[in-house]
Design an enzyme around this catalytic site. Structure first.
Site, PDB file in Angstrom:
ATOM      1  N   LYS A  75       3.214   1.157  12.791  1.00 42.97           N
ATOM      2  CA  LYS A  75       3.550   0.811  11.409  1.00 42.97           C
ATOM      3  C   LYS A  75       4.953   1.309  11.133  1.00 42.97           C
ATOM      4  CE  LYS A  75       1.574  -1.135   7.833  1.00 42.97           C
ATOM      5  NZ  LYS A  75       0.453  -2.108   7.830  1.00 42.97           N
TER       6      LYS A  75
ATOM      7  N   ASP B 290       4.073  -6.161   5.146  1.00 36.47           N
ATOM      8  CA  ASP B 290       3.056  -5.358   4.454  1.00 36.47           C
ATOM      9  C   ASP B 290       3.533  -5.300   2.990  1.00 36.47           C
ATOM     10  OD1 ASP B 290       0.611  -3.433   5.164  1.00 36.47           O
ATOM     11  OD2 ASP B 290       1.819  -2.328   3.719  1.00 36.47           O
TER      12      ASP B 290
HETATM   13  P1  NDP Z   1       2.308  -7.245  -1.621  1.00 37.27           P
HETATM   14  O1  NDP Z   1       3.568  -6.494  -1.690  1.00 37.27           O
HETATM   15  O2  NDP Z   1       2.346  -8.726  -1.461  1.00 37.27           O
HETATM   16  O3  NDP Z   1       1.414  -6.941  -2.911  1.00 37.27           O
HETATM   17  C1  NDP Z   1       1.033  -5.647  -3.216  1.00 37.27           C
HETATM   18  C2  NDP Z   1       0.192  -5.679  -4.484  1.00 37.27           C
HETATM   19  O4  NDP Z   1      -0.409  -4.397  -4.668  1.00 37.27           O
HETATM   20  C3  NDP Z   1       1.026  -5.933  -5.723  1.00 37.27           C
HETATM   21  O5  NDP Z   1       0.252  -6.595  -6.670  1.00 37.27           O
HETATM   22  C4  NDP Z   1       1.386  -4.536  -6.179  1.00 37.27           C
HETATM   23  O6  NDP Z   1       1.705  -4.407  -7.540  1.00 37.27           O
HETATM   24  C5  NDP Z   1       0.096  -3.799  -5.860  1.00 37.27           C
HETATM   25  N1  NDP Z   1       0.411  -2.381  -5.623  1.00 37.27           N
HETATM   26  C6  NDP Z   1       1.237  -1.858  -4.689  1.00 37.27           C
HETATM   27  N2  NDP Z   1       1.319  -0.533  -4.801  1.00 37.27           N
HETATM   28  C7  NDP Z   1       0.531  -0.213  -5.837  1.00 37.27           C
HETATM   29  C8  NDP Z   1       0.193   1.010  -6.448  1.00 37.27           C
HETATM   30  N3  NDP Z   1       0.715   2.175  -6.009  1.00 37.27           N
HETATM   31  N4  NDP Z   1      -0.693   0.974  -7.488  1.00 37.27           N
HETATM   32  C9  NDP Z   1      -1.208  -0.220  -7.929  1.00 37.27           C
HETATM   33  N5  NDP Z   1      -0.908  -1.410  -7.395  1.00 37.27           N
HETATM   34  C10 NDP Z   1      -0.064  -1.395  -6.362  1.00 37.27           C
HETATM   35  O7  NDP Z   1       1.467  -6.574  -0.453  1.00 37.27           O
HETATM   36  P2  NDP Z   1       0.226  -7.145   0.376  1.00 37.27           P
HETATM   37  O8  NDP Z   1      -0.595  -8.036  -0.471  1.00 37.27           O
HETATM   38  O9  NDP Z   1       0.752  -7.652   1.664  1.00 37.27           O
HETATM   39  O10 NDP Z   1      -0.565  -5.789   0.698  1.00 37.27           O
HETATM   40  C11 NDP Z   1      -1.623  -5.305  -0.128  1.00 37.27           C
HETATM   41  C12 NDP Z   1      -2.489  -4.347   0.699  1.00 37.27           C
HETATM   42  O11 NDP Z   1      -3.027  -5.048   1.829  1.00 37.27           O
HETATM   43  C13 NDP Z   1      -1.772  -3.140   1.290  1.00 37.27           C
HETATM   44  O12 NDP Z   1      -2.665  -2.042   1.327  1.00 37.27           O
HETATM   45  C14 NDP Z   1      -1.467  -3.580   2.720  1.00 37.27           C
HETATM   46  O13 NDP Z   1      -1.311  -2.479   3.587  1.00 37.27           O
HETATM   47  C15 NDP Z   1      -2.728  -4.350   3.032  1.00 37.27           C
HETATM   48  N6  NDP Z   1      -2.654  -5.313   4.122  1.00 37.27           N
HETATM   49  C16 NDP Z   1      -1.694  -6.292   4.152  1.00 37.27           C
HETATM   50  C17 NDP Z   1      -1.688  -7.208   5.190  1.00 37.27           C
HETATM   51  C18 NDP Z   1      -0.733  -8.354   5.215  1.00 37.27           C
HETATM   52  O14 NDP Z   1      -0.843  -9.172   6.122  1.00 37.27           O
HETATM   53  N7  NDP Z   1       0.192  -8.470   4.296  1.00 37.27           N
HETATM   54  C19 NDP Z   1      -2.641  -7.121   6.304  1.00 37.27           C
HETATM   55  C20 NDP Z   1      -3.646  -6.111   6.146  1.00 37.27           C
HETATM   56  C21 NDP Z   1      -3.622  -5.233   5.093  1.00 37.27           C
HETATM   57  P3  NDP Z   1       3.218  -4.098  -7.993  1.00 37.27           P
HETATM   58  O15 NDP Z   1       3.916  -5.410  -7.930  1.00 37.27           O
HETATM   59  O16 NDP Z   1       3.110  -3.539  -9.361  1.00 37.27           O
HETATM   60  O17 NDP Z   1       3.767  -3.089  -7.022  1.00 37.27           O
HETATM   61  O1  2IT Z   2      -1.968  -3.748   7.755  1.00 34.13           O
HETATM   62  C1  2IT Z   2      -1.822  -4.750   8.488  1.00 34.13           C
HETATM   63  O2  2IT Z   2      -2.656  -5.072   9.336  1.00 34.13           O
HETATM   64  C2  2IT Z   2      -0.629  -5.585   8.278  1.00 34.13           C
HETATM   65  N1  2IT Z   2       0.161  -5.294   7.396  1.00 34.13           N
HETATM   66  C3  2IT Z   2      -0.362  -6.760   9.177  1.00 34.13           C
HETATM   67  C4  2IT Z   2       0.273  -6.318  10.471  1.00 34.13           C
HETATM   68  C5  2IT Z   2       0.739  -7.414  11.387  1.00 34.13           C
HETATM   69  O3  2IT Z   2       1.332  -7.038  12.405  1.00 34.13           O
HETATM   70  O4  2IT Z   2       0.529  -8.597  11.117  1.00 34.13           O
END
Ligand code: NDP
Ligand code: 2IT
Length: 446
Positions: free
Chosen positions: A127, A167
């Site tokens: 990461k 992420d």
């Molecule tokens: P984005 O940046 O697209 O969206 C993040 C969302 O979470 C936003 O709505 C944001 O709100 C909110 N958020 C972030 N930090 C906080 C906080 N401290 N308190 C409250 N809300 C918060 O990210 P993703 O959708 O890609 O990621 C969301 C989660 O999914 C994370 O935990 C990530 O690690 C996990 N994840 C992502 C993957 C991917 O492929 N993208 C794969 C697997 C897991 P705001 O705009 O106010 O910050």
């Molecule tokens: O938390 C996760 O699994 C991700 N943010 C996606 C990682 C990836 O390499 O696609």
């Protein structure tokens, strides 16, 4: 926990990693799950597998200087934790958020080892990220930051070494700038980042993959108990990449999604959310979720993000960030009659919240298993880049669905085999660990 070796190992990790509570939380959960495995396989202790697996293979930490639109020099910190490459090249996302520090990247990198193993594909765990906040920055500022970040990171990654992706705070725009800079520095077009745009080596379904995969996993978990999404009320937190595509698939499967949130507050639309509007607000205009109620005044907006868990629902999908769902929120969900919780975010439920769900018979899909669809599709993107080909949406989506069903089955079977039937937290940790441990044993001391 009774095993003295594991108790001592947790103490060692605590001493070696002071001030990193999220990393300790992740380690503690995995080691607790592994206790029955270790009792049957003392060789994992004797050969040093456990002592090694809690220590990253390499941590890269660097300065990221960039110029803002006023010509001022800004300095951020960059990180890449290359945690474990036993079963494949390092793989995992990059997070750009002001809360990022070494401990957050270590917790995420550690979780990624087991998640990636569960996909059945050959990818190790890593990461990275930065304390840079893309919010409120111009496109040019984001571009200059990404180019500077990649100028250093490019020395440490490669298509067979380490393949980053997105992420929190790293989406299509950031991946474009990062990949463009990597390609320019290396003078080569390689599949070194995933989540790339469709015109330059990206995979269909990668954008949707984490959210869709979360729902495929949840569907399988429900099906095993004779239930489904059909007619269920679904509460989703977050309004980013994972939340939006979890909502899309939950709706396609017959669920009614009634909430979205961001770090300021949440919206509740009892009629079911207008997903096209949320995509427009979040993906195109980069606005706050509260703007939803200017178009839909009949919906409600509430300040504060944790209130979303007080909304009565059948299925809850936390898709925002770590530790967003605590014991009080878990109790509120249980009183509201929730039947299933599956984690789209990484480690969104606190350990106390998970205990509440398990004690009340709520089906619980842990992040490592439930959100593995994103990285699994990233691995499919790597395969397509290697064979210089692009599969259709349907073909890629079908592979993703098969992978998620397989992850559910593997996790459920491992839980049963080690005497913890229905405990998917333990099952996912065990099934993910065993493949990595087997490879580490084969290598000897490395
Ligand atoms: P984005 O940046 O697209 O969206 C993040 C969302 O979470 C936003 O709505 C944001 O709100 C909110 N958020 C972030 N930090 C906080 C906080 N401290 N308190 C409250 N809300 C918060 O990210 P993703 O959708 O890609 O990621 C969301 C989660 O999914 C994370 O935990 C990530 O690690 C996990 N994840 C992502 C993957 C991917 O492929 N993208 C794969 C697997 C897991 P705001 O705009 O106010 O910050
Ligand atoms: O938390 C996760 O699994 C991700 N943010 C996606 C990682 C990836 O390499 O696609």
């Amino acid at each position: 926990m009774k095993n003295q070796y594991l108790i001592d190992l947790i103490e060692t990790v605590k001493k070696r990693n002071p001030g990193e509570p999220e990393f300790l939380q992740a380690i503690q959960e995995v080691l607790e799950s592994l206790e029955p495995v270790i009792d049957q396989h003392p060789e994992f202790i004797e050969k040093g597998v456990l002592a090694s697996i809690v220590e990253p293979e390499r941590i890269i930490k660097f300065r990221v200087p960039w110029l803002d639109d006023n010509g001022n020099v800004q300095i951020n910190r960059g990180f890449r934790v290359q945690f474990n490459s036993a079963i494949g090249p390092y793989k995992g996302g990059l997070r750009f958020h002001p809360s990022v520090y070494e401990g957050i990247i270590k917790f995420l990198g550690f979780e990624q080892i087991f998640k990636n193993s569960l996909t059945g594909l050959p990818i190790g765990g890593a990461k990275g990220g930065s304390d840079f906040d893309p919010k409120g920055k111009s496109d040019l500022e984001v571009m200059r930051f990404c180019q500077s970040f990649m100028t250093e990171l490019s020395k440490h990654i490669g298509a067979d070494t380490d393949i980053p992706a997105g992420d929190i705070g790293v989406g299509a725009r950031e991946i474009g700038y990062l990949f463009g800079q990597y390609k320019r520095i290396q003078n080569g077009f390689s599949g070194v980042l995933t989540g790339k745009g469709l015109s330059y080596g990206g995979s269909l379904v990668r954008k949707e993959a984490t959210g869709y995969g979360l729902c495929y996993f949840t569907e399988e978990m429900l099906k095993d108990k004779g239930k489904s999404f059909e007619g269920k009320t679904v509460v989703i937190s977050g309004s980013g990449n994972v939340a939006i595509y979890a909502a899309e698939k939950a709706m396609q499967l017959g669920g009614k999604v009634v909430t979205f949130s961001d770090s300021n507050g949440y919206i509740y639309d009892k009629n079911g959310v207008d997903l096209d509007l949320v995509k427009q607000l979040k993906e195109v205009e980069r606005k706050r979720i509260k703007e939803y109620v200017t178009v839909h005044p009949e919906a409600e907006y509430h300040e504060g993000c944790s209130g979303v868990w007080n909304v009565k629902c059948d299925i809850a999908l936390p898709c925002a960030t770590q530790n967003e769902l605590d014991i009080e929120s878990a109790k509120a969900l249980v009183s509201g009659g929730v039947i299933a919780v599956a984690e789209g975010a990484n480690m969104p439920s606190t350990p106390e919240a998970i205990e509440i769900f398990q004690a009340n018979g709520v089906l619980f899909g842990p992040a490592k298993a439930a959100n593995a669809g994103g990285v699994a599709t990233s691995a499919l993107e790597m395969s397509q880049n290697s064979i210089r080909y692009q599969w259709t949406f349907e073909e890629t989506d079908a592979r993703l669905r098969d992978i998620m069903i397989d992850i559910y089955k593997k996790s459920a079977e491992a839980a049963k085999k080690y005497g913890m039937e229905d405990n998917l937290v333990a099952g996912a940790n065990i099934a993910g660990f065993l493949k990595v441990a087997d490879a580490m044993m084969a290598y000897g001391v490395v």
